[in-house]
Design an enzyme around this catalytic site. Structure first.
Site, mmCIF file in Angstrom:
data_model
loop_
_atom_site.group_PDB
_atom_site.id
_atom_site.type_symbol
_atom_site.label_atom_id
_atom_site.label_comp_id
_atom_site.label_asym_id
_atom_site.label_seq_id
_atom_site.Cartn_x
_atom_site.Cartn_y
_atom_site.Cartn_z
ATOM 1 N N ASP A 28 -6.212 -4.022 -7.353
ATOM 2 C CA ASP A 28 -7.166 -2.966 -7.009
ATOM 3 C C ASP A 28 -8.254 -2.833 -8.077
ATOM 4 O OD1 ASP A 28 -6.024 -2.198 -4.596
ATOM 5 O OD2 ASP A 28 -4.651 -0.790 -5.553
ATOM 6 N N THR A 75 0.838 -1.189 0.000
ATOM 7 C CA THR A 75 0.000 0.000 0.000
ATOM 8 C C THR A 75 0.880 1.247 0.000
ATOM 9 O OG1 THR A 75 -1.950 1.023 1.003
ATOM 10 C CG2 THR A 75 -0.302 0.134 2.529
ATOM 11 N N LYS A 105 3.730 1.470 -3.739
ATOM 12 C CA LYS A 105 3.181 0.721 -4.874
ATOM 13 C C LYS A 105 3.983 0.879 -6.166
ATOM 14 C CE LYS A 105 -1.673 0.507 -3.462
ATOM 15 N NZ LYS A 105 -3.064 0.685 -3.927
#
Length: 283
Positions: A105, A67, A71
């Site tokens: 994601d 996170t 990233k």
């Protein structure tokens, strides 16, 4: 959870990580399937990122979620990058078996939306042009959206992202405009995706990007914010008779995808969702 000498470790790296809902979600999944795994959050300072990856390899850690703020930077320490993660330019999942990076994601958002409607051949409006918008936009294109309109306060950022998504060859029609044009853009849209932080805790009373008058009852509205669960935008969507999709579903499905990458097994989504709702004190 019973930690033993044989227990496999997966986890999260970020800075900070104290707020993460991933440990209870993943540990509930391992408990449900009686797997000898444990999920731990590691706060890693950006200056320590390379040593953290090297150390994880040495310690035989099986996988990481990644996170903010790691990233993008973490990609240079991996041997292989999944194709769509490469297009996105960011990784949120590492499989240490082959030192490969993935981005789950976008697929998390797509699967959340596809609980209520198909994405194929749909017209989608995406609010925001940051990292979440980038991940989701590429997956919307990959899953067959007919057109994507990217709206942002800084129109140049929206235009840059639109060029990148169109240049992927996954979709032909990608438009960029100002967020102030959202009302007119929604009239012919099938799906609205909000990737802005507007309405996120503790600013839960922010003015939403769109009001009920801008929306219609055939619209599906997804908000990537999951705390609070029912954002100001989703309240307006419900008022308009539109179909809401909650941000917690994106968190759930991106986690389920990471779980499968690490273990090769389908995630127990129901157990993971219950753990998330318990953590967020939702019914």
């Amino acid at each position: 959870m019973n930690i033993k000498g044989s227990t496999n470790i997966v986890g999260l790296i970020g800075h900070p990580v104290e707020h993460s809902f991933s440990p209870p979600m993943h540990n509930a999944a391992f408990d449900e399937l009686e797997m000898d795994y444990a999920y731990v959050a590691f706060d890693v300072n950006p200056s320590d990122l390379k040593s953290a990856i090297d150390g994880a390899k040495s310690l035989n850690i099986k996988g990481f979620n990644v996170t903010i703020p790691h990233k993008i930077e973490v990609m240079q320490f991996l041997d292989e990058i999944d194709e769509v993660a490469g297009l996105i330019g960011a990784v949120n999942t590492i499989d240490f078996k082959d030192m490969k990076g993935y981005n789950t994601d976008g697929i998390g958002a797509v699967k959340a939306i596809e609980e209520v409607t198909d994405i194929k051949n749909r017209s989608v409006v995406v609010a925001g042009a940051g990292g979440a918008s980038r991940a989701i936009s590429f997956y919307l294109a990959k899953y067959g959206a007919d057109s994507i309109t990217i709206l942002n306060r800084n129109v140049e950022r929206a235009q840059s992202l639109a060029r990148d998504v169109a240049g992927s060859g996954l979709i032909s029609e990608v438009i960029a405009d100002s967020i102030s044009e959202i009302g007119s853009c929604l009239s012919n849209a099938d799906i609205l995706v909000d990737t802005t932080p507007i309405g996120m805790h503790p600013n839960i009373n922010d003015e939403p990007i769109a009001l009920a008058k801008d929306m219609h009852e055939d619209l599906v509205v997804f908000d990537a914010v999951y705390n609070p669960n029912e954002t100001v935008l989703l309240k307006e969507a419900i008022k308009a008779g539109a179909t809401p999709v909650y941000g917690i579903k994106m968190l759930l499905y991106q986690g389920a995808e990471s779980f499968k990458i690490w273990t090769g097994r389908d995630a127990p989504v129901d157990a993971m969702e219950k753990a998330l709702k318990d953590t967020l004190n939702l019914e």
